[in-house]
Design a protein around this motif. Structure first.
Motif, PDB file in Angstrom:
ATOM      1  N   ILE A   1       0.891  -1.100   0.139  1.00  0.00           N
ATOM      2  CA  ILE A   1       0.084   0.199  -0.018  1.00  0.00           C
ATOM      3  C   ILE A   1       0.725   1.271   0.047  1.00  0.00           C
ATOM      4  CG2 ILE A   1      -0.210   0.048   2.525  1.00  0.00           C
ATOM      5  CD1 ILE A   1      -3.122   1.029   2.038  1.00  0.00           C
TER       6      ILE A   1
ATOM      7  N   ILE B   1       0.578   5.876  -0.524  1.00  0.00           N
ATOM      8  CA  ILE B   1      -0.257   7.138  -0.926  1.00  0.00           C
ATOM      9  C   ILE B   1       0.267   7.956  -2.015  1.00  0.00           C
ATOM     10  CG2 ILE B   1      -1.127   9.366   0.210  1.00  0.00           C
ATOM     11  CD1 ILE B   1      -2.251   6.483   1.645  1.00  0.00           C
TER      12      ILE B   1
ATOM     13  N   GLY C   1      -9.537   8.427  -0.938  1.00  0.00           N
ATOM     14  CA  GLY C   1      -9.257   8.224   0.565  1.00  0.00           C
ATOM     15  C   GLY C   1     -10.732   8.781   1.058  1.00  0.00           C
TER      16      GLY C   1
ATOM     17  N   VAL D   1      -5.183   2.858   8.445  1.00  0.00           N
ATOM     18  CA  VAL D   1      -4.787   3.758   7.169  1.00  0.00           C
ATOM     19  C   VAL D   1      -5.479   5.114   7.357  1.00  0.00           C
ATOM     20  CG1 VAL D   1      -4.287   3.980   4.690  1.00  0.00           C
ATOM     21  CG2 VAL D   1      -4.028   1.961   5.896  1.00  0.00           C
TER      22      VAL D   1
ATOM     23  N   THR E   1      -5.880   8.867   5.222  1.00  0.00           N
ATOM     24  CA  THR E   1      -5.304   9.135   4.148  1.00  0.00           C
ATOM     25  C   THR E   1      -5.294  10.760   4.001  1.00  0.00           C
ATOM     26  OG1 THR E   1      -7.591   9.020   3.269  1.00  0.00           O
ATOM     27  CG2 THR E   1      -5.942   7.177   2.700  1.00  0.00           C
TER      28      THR E   1
ATOM     29  N   VAL F   1      -5.080   6.211  -2.702  1.00  0.00           N
ATOM     30  CA  VAL F   1      -4.482   4.928  -2.108  1.00  0.00           C
ATOM     31  C   VAL F   1      -4.167   4.126  -3.131  1.00  0.00           C
ATOM     32  CG1 VAL F   1      -4.614   3.218  -0.267  1.00  0.00           C
ATOM     33  CG2 VAL F   1      -5.727   5.525  -0.035  1.00  0.00           C
TER      34      VAL F   1
END
Length: 373
Positions: free
Chosen positions: A72, A74, A244, A263, A265, A271
């Motif tokens: 994962i 950003i 997000g 998580v 964001t 994401v």
């Protein structure tokens, strides 16, 4: 069998799953789970990929490391402006909350993908499964639902309750189509593989846009049968791009410390989530991200809707998937259809094992070709 995977679980491809990275975690949030909320996904600025050689190398290294570590990242600097992302979120909420229920039910599709009942179209709120009483309603569209080159424009509008939604999501779909190809090439470079090697497999794209709506919850957490909204899973495709949400819910599993992390964001970011297809072709050098969605802990956040929009890139049914050059494959080549069917079947099996023989099981919840429930 409990909702925890055993250490001798069978992998998607019939061999013993000995890697703890894909076993030993709970399918729904449990009091026994370890949480590490200090974890923050790597932030990758796409502007670096268009910058100096040093900046490009930095982007490739950060993205590749993130996909190896957890699967994962950003994404910032993606070129979709804040106003458009806000409009995407607003339209995703409106398509669920302003379209009458009887009209939505007309879009519950009977079309199948990959030879199995993996449906596109509207997916009603999944209250029929006891383990997920506060789950998600969804709407899934493929490229045939958009008025784009090569598709029937008149037929495309038939997939939507109002043509304004096709217009609202088309630019976002186009942007994600371009972004996933850039990200895919960057990941090949991270592996020292010719970045153009996979172009024929991902262009034109075989993709799905999934809109998710998690309705508000008025009940206290202690009164909920389960905090789960989406079971732990890995997406089927190569990469997913997701908007997000300020509302808590997304959790990822980190095998290094056998812990889950919530998580958060940053505003206006996307994401990036790696899928099973990416893990397969990299001989599991890249980790398919294990993730799930749970009910927010804060009652204020439980009282508001949560929406996300997910774009996923899948293999074509006739495509032949094989490990990239330079790796020592443990598995033979496999067709896209067989690959998708196997990973979906395993998710169905895990769901059956969790719910037990006396519950509605997967008959009450239809598999999504995005890998989400």
């Amino acid at each position: 069998m409990s909702d925890k995977e055993t250490s001798d679980a069978v992998s998607d491809f019939g061999t013993p799953e000995t890697d703890r990275a894909y076993s030993g975690y709970t399918l729904v949030e449990s009091h026994e789970d370890n949480f590490d909320d200090d974890f923050r996904p790597q932030v990758c600025d796409l502007a670096d990929l268009r910058g100096t050689p040093a900046a490009r190398d930095r982007f490739i290294d950060r993205l590749g490391t993130a996909m190896v570590d957890v699967g994962i990242a950003i994404l910032t600097g993606h070129g979709i402006d804040a106003d458009e992302l806000q409009a995407i979120d607003r339209n995703a909420l409106n398509i669920f909350t302003t379209v009458p229920e009887d009209q939505k039910m007309k879009f519950v599709s009977t079309d199948c993908a990959y030879g199995e009942p993996y449906y596109l179209g509207y997916v009603p709120l999944q209250e029929s499964m006891p383990a997920l009483p506060h789950a998600v309603e969804a709407w899934e569209f493929d490229r045939s639902a958009f008025r784009i080159t090569g598709e029937d424009a008149d037929a495309a509008l038939g997939y939507w309750p109002d043509e304004k939604y096709e217009s609202a999501f088309r630019n976002f779909w186009h942007a994600c189509e371009e972004l996933t190809q850039q990200l895919g090439r960057a990941l090949l470079q991270y592996l020292d593989v010719d970045p153009s090697l996979y172009d024929q497999n991902i262009s034109p794209t075989n993709d799905v846009l999934r809109l998710n709506h998690y309705p508000p919850i008025s009940s206290p957490v202690e009164d909920l049968a389960s905090p789960a909204r989406v079971l732990s899973h890995e997406d089927y495709g190569l990469l997913s791009l997701m908007t997000g949400s300020p509302v808590e819910g997304l959790q990822v599993y980190r095998p290094q410390n056998e812990a889950w992390s919530r998580v958060y964001t940053p505003a206006d970011s996307l994401v990036v989530i790696s899928g099973k297809w990416l893990g397969y072709i990299s001989d599991n050098r890249f980790r398919a991200c294990t993730h799930r969605v749970s009910v927010p802990r804060d009652p204020v956040q439980r009282a508001v809707p949560r929406t996300t929009v997910l774009y996923t890139l899948h293999p074509y049914e006739a495509a032949i998937l094989e490990v990239l050059p330079g790796f020592q494959p443990e598995r033979p080549p496999i067709s896209g259809r067989e690959f998708m069917t196997r990973v979906a079947d395993r998710l169905s099996e895990r769901c059956r094992n969790m719910t037990g023989p006396n519950t509605s099981g997967p008959a009450g919840v239809r598999p999504s070709i995005n890998g989400a429930w």
